[in-house]
Design a protein around this motif. Structure first.
Motif: not given
Length: 140
Positions: A97-112
């Motif tokens: 889900v995080a990578i599906s839009d082609g961008q990994l925001a810092q917030e997404e990386l932190r959640i992961l």
């Protein structure tokens, strides 16, 4: 109404994980929503889950996440509900889900990172999951 572990199924916990990740950057976009829908409709783990139920589960997750300490509570619920053998599955769905839009925001990386640590997903396993997701979602 606040969900608790007696009400959540393993399906719900997996959807919660995807919603947490998608909502991390404050923008649940069409690519992420489409990916969640595709996952629920195509993966064997969801074979006995009614895809029409995803909206209600996602809304419950959103309500929980909007509370103070909601993220920590949601991650704990996921950990409590999921059997250990589904921890890496939850992480893989979150990464997709995080990578599906082609961008990994810092917030997404932190959640992961939070999900990986809470669910005790081995770092090498996580790296393999992440690489596989990058390859599956690559665009020209």
């Amino acid at each position: 109404m606040t969900p608790d572990t007696t009400m959540l199924t393993h399906h719900d916990a997996l959807v919660y994980t995807m919603v947490m990740t998608a909502a991390a950057d404050g923008d649940l976009n069409d690519d992420e929503l489409r990916t969640m829908g595709n996952i629920v409709q195509s993966l064997p783990i969801f074979q006995d889950f009614d895809p029409q139920h995803i909206t209600a589960v996602a809304e419950d997750a959103g309500r929980l996440l909007s509370k103070a300490n909601g993220l920590e509570e949601a991650i704990s619920l996921v950990d409590d509900v999921l059997p250990d053998k589904l921890h890496d599955t939850a992480y893989a769905l979150a990464v997709d889900v995080a990578i599906s839009d082609g961008q990994l925001a810092q917030e997404e990386l932190r959640i992961l990172e939070l999900i990986r640590h809470k669910l005790n997903v081995d770092r090498l396993v996580a790296a393999a999951i992440e690489r596989g997701s990058v390859v599956r979602h690559r665009k020209l």
